[in-house]
Motif scaffolding. Structure first.
Motif, PDB file in Angstrom:
ATOM      1  N   SER A 143       0.849  -1.195   0.000  1.00 18.50           N
ATOM      2  CA  SER A 143       0.000   0.000   0.000  1.00 18.50           C
ATOM      3  C   SER A 143       0.883   1.242   0.000  1.00 18.50           C
ATOM      4  CB  SER A 143      -0.885   0.031   1.250  1.00 18.50           C
ATOM      5  OG  SER A 143      -1.743  -1.091   1.290  1.00 18.50           O
ATOM      6  N   THR A 144       0.339   2.330  -0.511  1.00 20.65           N
ATOM      7  CA  THR A 144       1.043   3.613  -0.492  1.00 20.65           C
ATOM      8  C   THR A 144       0.227   4.619   0.297  1.00 20.65           C
ATOM      9  OG1 THR A 144       0.001   4.290  -2.567  1.00 20.65           O
ATOM     10  CG2 THR A 144       2.157   3.226  -2.730  1.00 20.65           C
ATOM     11  N   GLU A 145       0.923   5.614   0.816  1.00 21.95           N
ATOM     12  CA  GLU A 145       0.273   6.656   1.605  1.00 21.95           C
ATOM     13  C   GLU A 145      -0.855   7.330   0.829  1.00 21.95           C
ATOM     14  OE1 GLU A 145       1.532  10.746   3.967  1.00 21.95           O
ATOM     15  OE2 GLU A 145       3.048   9.636   2.886  1.00 21.95           O
ATOM     16  N   SER A 146      -0.639   7.559  -0.462  1.00 23.01           N
ATOM     17  CA  SER A 146      -1.629   8.263  -1.282  1.00 23.01           C
ATOM     18  C   SER A 146      -2.860   7.424  -1.586  1.00 23.01           C
ATOM     19  CB  SER A 146      -0.993   8.688  -2.609  1.00 23.01           C
ATOM     20  OG  SER A 146      -0.739   7.524  -3.392  1.00 23.01           O
ATOM     21  N   GLY A 147      -2.732   6.104  -1.434  1.00 16.34           N
ATOM     22  CA  GLY A 147      -3.825   5.217  -1.817  1.00 16.34           C
ATOM     23  C   GLY A 147      -3.738   4.760  -3.259  1.00 16.34           C
ATOM     24  N   ALA A 148      -2.702   5.193  -3.994  1.00 12.45           N
ATOM     25  CA  ALA A 148      -2.526   4.744  -5.377  1.00 12.45           C
ATOM     26  C   ALA A 148      -2.467   3.219  -5.429  1.00 12.45           C
ATOM     27  CB  ALA A 148      -1.266   5.349  -5.979  1.00 12.45           C
ATOM     28  N   LEU A 149      -1.827   2.636  -4.438  1.00 10.48           N
ATOM     29  CA  LEU A 149      -1.878   1.190  -4.237  1.00 10.48           C
ATOM     30  C   LEU A 149      -2.489   0.971  -2.867  1.00 10.48           C
ATOM     31  CD1 LEU A 149       1.680   0.037  -5.394  1.00 10.48           C
ATOM     32  CD2 LEU A 149      -0.467  -0.172  -6.645  1.00 10.48           C
ATOM     33  N   SER A 150      -3.480   0.110  -2.802  1.00  8.75           N
ATOM     34  CA  SER A 150      -4.123  -0.182  -1.527  1.00  8.75           C
ATOM     35  C   SER A 150      -4.258  -1.689  -1.399  1.00  8.75           C
ATOM     36  CB  SER A 150      -5.496   0.494  -1.473  1.00  8.75           C
ATOM     37  OG  SER A 150      -6.116   0.212  -0.234  1.00  8.75           O
ATOM     38  N   ASP A 151      -3.424  -2.265  -0.556  1.00 11.67           N
ATOM     39  CA  ASP A 151      -3.388  -3.722  -0.363  1.00 11.67           C
ATOM     40  C   ASP A 151      -3.271  -4.460  -1.698  1.00 11.67           C
ATOM     41  OD1 ASP A 151      -3.525  -3.543   2.437  1.00 11.67           O
ATOM     42  OD2 ASP A 151      -5.699  -3.296   2.342  1.00 11.67           O
ATOM     43  N   TYR A 152      -2.408  -3.945  -2.580  1.00 12.86           N
ATOM     44  CA  TYR A 152      -2.204  -4.566  -3.888  1.00 12.86           C
ATOM     45  C   TYR A 152      -1.347  -5.823  -3.706  1.00 12.86           C
ATOM     46  CZ  TYR A 152      -2.169  -4.816  -8.906  1.00 12.86           C
ATOM     47  OH  TYR A 152      -2.390  -5.224 -10.194  1.00 12.86           O
ATOM     48  N   PRO A 153      -1.774  -6.957  -4.267  1.00 12.67           N
ATOM     49  CA  PRO A 153      -1.079  -8.220  -4.003  1.00 12.67           C
ATOM     50  C   PRO A 153       0.304  -8.312  -4.645  1.00 12.67           C
ATOM     51  CG  PRO A 153      -2.826  -8.558  -5.618  1.00 12.67           C
ATOM     52  CD  PRO A 153      -2.939  -7.134  -5.139  1.00 12.67           C
ATOM     53  N   TYR A 154       1.199  -8.975  -3.916  1.00  9.09           N
ATOM     54  CA  TYR A 154       2.496  -9.354  -4.451  1.00  9.09           C
ATOM     55  C   TYR A 154       2.944 -10.621  -3.743  1.00  9.09           C
ATOM     56  CZ  TYR A 154       5.482  -7.886  -0.502  1.00  9.09           C
ATOM     57  OH  TYR A 154       6.115  -7.778   0.715  1.00  9.09           O
ATOM     58  N   GLY A 155       3.872 -11.323  -4.370  1.00 10.70           N
ATOM     59  CA  GLY A 155       4.370 -12.553  -3.770  1.00 10.70           C
ATOM     60  C   GLY A 155       5.459 -13.154  -4.628  1.00 10.70           C
ATOM     61  N   PHE A 156       5.891 -14.337  -4.261  1.00 10.71           N
ATOM     62  CA  PHE A 156       6.959 -15.026  -4.979  1.00 10.71           C
ATOM     63  C   PHE A 156       6.581 -15.218  -6.451  1.00 10.71           C
ATOM     64  CE2 PHE A 156       9.471 -18.577  -6.482  1.00 10.71           C
ATOM     65  CZ  PHE A 156      10.721 -18.325  -5.933  1.00 10.71           C
ATOM     66  N   ALA A 157       5.343 -15.665  -6.691  1.00 12.93           N
ATOM     67  CA  ALA A 157       4.918 -15.955  -8.066  1.00 12.93           C
ATOM     68  C   ALA A 157       4.884 -14.702  -8.938  1.00 12.93           C
ATOM     69  CB  ALA A 157       3.549 -16.637  -8.065  1.00 12.93           C
ATOM     70  N   SER A 158       4.464 -13.552  -8.379  1.00 13.29           N
ATOM     71  CA  SER A 158       4.425 -12.325  -9.187  1.00 13.29           C
ATOM     72  C   SER A 158       5.818 -11.728  -9.348  1.00 13.29           C
ATOM     73  CB  SER A 158       3.470 -11.293  -8.577  1.00 13.29           C
ATOM     74  OG  SER A 158       3.911 -10.844  -7.313  1.00 13.29           O
ATOM     75  N   ARG A 159       6.737 -12.098  -8.465  1.00 17.58           N
ATOM     76  CA  ARG A 159       8.086 -11.554  -8.550  1.00 17.58           C
ATOM     77  C   ARG A 159       8.982 -12.397  -9.450  1.00 17.58           C
ATOM     78  NH1 ARG A 159      11.758  -9.622  -3.391  1.00 17.58           N
ATOM     79  NH2 ARG A 159      13.044  -8.171  -4.581  1.00 17.58           N
ATOM     80  N   PHE A 160       8.850 -13.710  -9.354  1.00 14.24           N
ATOM     81  CA  PHE A 160       9.801 -14.588 -10.036  1.00 14.24           C
ATOM     82  C   PHE A 160       9.198 -15.497 -11.098  1.00 14.24           C
ATOM     83  CE2 PHE A 160      11.728 -13.768  -5.835  1.00 14.24           C
ATOM     84  CZ  PHE A 160      12.892 -13.158  -6.256  1.00 14.24           C
ATOM     85  N   GLU A 161       7.880 -15.605 -11.135  1.00 18.23           N
ATOM     86  CA  GLU A 161       7.264 -16.565 -12.053  1.00 18.23           C
ATOM     87  C   GLU A 161       6.288 -15.936 -13.038  1.00 18.23           C
ATOM     88  OE1 GLU A 161       5.625 -19.373  -9.283  1.00 18.23           O
ATOM     89  OE2 GLU A 161       7.592 -20.224  -8.798  1.00 18.23           O
ATOM     90  N   GLY A 162       6.254 -14.616 -13.104  1.00 13.82           N
ATOM     91  CA  GLY A 162       5.416 -13.945 -14.098  1.00 13.82           C
ATOM     92  C   GLY A 162       3.929 -14.000 -13.829  1.00 13.82           C
ATOM     93  N   GLN A 163       3.522 -14.302 -12.619  1.00 11.24           N
ATOM     94  CA  GLN A 163       2.101 -14.368 -12.278  1.00 11.24           C
ATOM     95  C   GLN A 163       1.567 -12.954 -11.995  1.00 11.24           C
ATOM     96  OE1 GLN A 163       0.258 -17.279 -12.417  1.00 11.24           O
ATOM     97  NE2 GLN A 163       2.159 -17.986 -13.344  1.00 11.24           N
ATOM     98  N   PRO A 164       0.227 -12.782 -12.038  1.00 14.95           N
ATOM     99  CA  PRO A 164      -0.352 -11.467 -11.761  1.00 14.95           C
ATOM    100  C   PRO A 164       0.013 -10.949 -10.369  1.00 14.95           C
ATOM    101  CG  PRO A 164      -1.991 -12.931 -12.721  1.00 14.95           C
ATOM    102  CD  PRO A 164      -0.781 -13.769 -12.417  1.00 14.95           C
ATOM    103  N   GLY A 165       0.111  -9.653 -10.273  1.00 16.00           N
ATOM    104  CA  GLY A 165       0.486  -9.001  -9.031  1.00 16.00           C
ATOM    105  C   GLY A 165       1.709  -8.139  -9.287  1.00 16.00           C
ATOM    106  N   THR A 166       2.077  -7.351  -8.325  1.00 17.09           N
ATOM    107  CA  THR A 166       3.220  -6.464  -8.496  1.00 17.09           C
ATOM    108  C   THR A 166       4.450  -7.074  -7.846  1.00 17.09           C
ATOM    109  OG1 THR A 166       3.925  -4.153  -8.378  1.00 17.09           O
ATOM    110  CG2 THR A 166       2.818  -5.032  -6.430  1.00 17.09           C
ATOM    111  N   ASN A 167       5.542  -6.339  -7.899  1.00 20.75           N
ATOM    112  CA  ASN A 167       6.780  -6.766  -7.250  1.00 20.75           C
ATOM    113  C   ASN A 167       7.618  -5.524  -6.983  1.00 20.75           C
ATOM    114  OD1 ASN A 167       8.710  -6.399  -9.620  1.00 20.75           O
ATOM    115  ND2 ASN A 167       7.145  -7.747 -10.489  1.00 20.75           N
ATOM    116  N   PRO A 168       8.554  -5.624  -6.051  1.00 20.28           N
ATOM    117  CA  PRO A 168       9.354  -4.443  -5.710  1.00 20.28           C
ATOM    118  C   PRO A 168      10.109  -3.841  -6.895  1.00 20.28           C
ATOM    119  CG  PRO A 168       9.561  -6.096  -4.001  1.00 20.28           C
ATOM    120  CD  PRO A 168       8.815  -6.740  -5.134  1.00 20.28           C
ATOM    121  N   GLU A 169      10.582  -4.678  -7.819  1.00 15.18           N
ATOM    122  CA  GLU A 169      11.369  -4.155  -8.935  1.00 15.18           C
ATOM    123  C   GLU A 169      10.548  -3.266  -9.858  1.00 15.18           C
ATOM    124  OE1 GLU A 169      13.250  -6.902  -6.729  1.00 15.18           O
ATOM    125  OE2 GLU A 169      11.515  -7.524  -7.939  1.00 15.18           O
ATOM    126  N   GLU A 170       9.313  -3.654 -10.173  1.00 12.91           N
ATOM    127  CA  GLU A 170       8.510  -2.796 -11.051  1.00 12.91           C
ATOM    128  C   GLU A 170       8.115  -1.514 -10.331  1.00 12.91           C
ATOM    129  OE1 GLU A 170       4.954  -4.591 -12.622  1.00 12.91           O
ATOM    130  OE2 GLU A 170       3.867  -4.353 -10.753  1.00 12.91           O
TER     131      GLU A 170
END
Length: 143
Positions: free
Chosen positions: A23-50
């Motif tokens: 989540s971000t202070e502004s609310g631009a992201l609010s409990d937006y999902p991320y995890g191993f699969a979205s970071r390393f396996e191309g699954q839906p969700g965000t990741n720290p690098e993007e």
């Protein structure tokens, strides 16, 4: 001038089966999902690098707008993409590089001036200063 902003993350479970939310202070992201699969396996969700890429692209483009203004130039349009490289090194994972790709329409700017000002923005952008990664830039001035 001093400013504090925040982002936050919540994580539950192990590294591979766990799930997180950003989540971000502004609310631009609010409990937006991320995890191993979205970071390393191309699954839906965000990741720290993007998110770092979006922050770097936004910061660099704003810095360039300021620098252009100091040179009495105003961009009609600037679009920046930041490709962030995450690599596994001997001591663990590291962001090793960021490649900025800028396309801009700036009335009255010549190629040499544009490239000089873009390089100055790359060097002086606060996110560039934060990263220990190699930062490269391809800047294209469109007609």
């Amino acid at each position: 001038m001093h400013m504090n902003k925040f982002g936050k993350a919540v994580w539950q479970g192990g590294i591979k089966d766990g799930k997180g939310a950003i989540s971000t202070e502004s609310g631009a992201l609010s409990d937006y999902p991320y995890g191993f699969a979205s970071r390393f396996e191309g699954q839906p969700g965000t990741n720290p690098e993007e998110l770092v890429g979006a922050a770097h692209a936004g910061c660099f483009t704003m810095a360039l707008s300021l620098i252009l203004g100091e040179a009495k130039l105003v961009a009609e349009k600037m679009e920046t993409r930041a490709d962030v490289t995450l690599e596994k090194l001997a001591d663990g994972f590291s962001i090793t590089a960021v490649h900025l790709t800028l396309k801009a329409r700036i009335p009255g700017a010549d190629k040499a001036t544009f490239e000089e000002l873009a390089a100055k923005a790359k060097a002086n952008c606060p996110v560039s200063k934060l990263l220990k990664a190699t930062i490269t830039l391809d800047a294209t001035l469109e007609a």
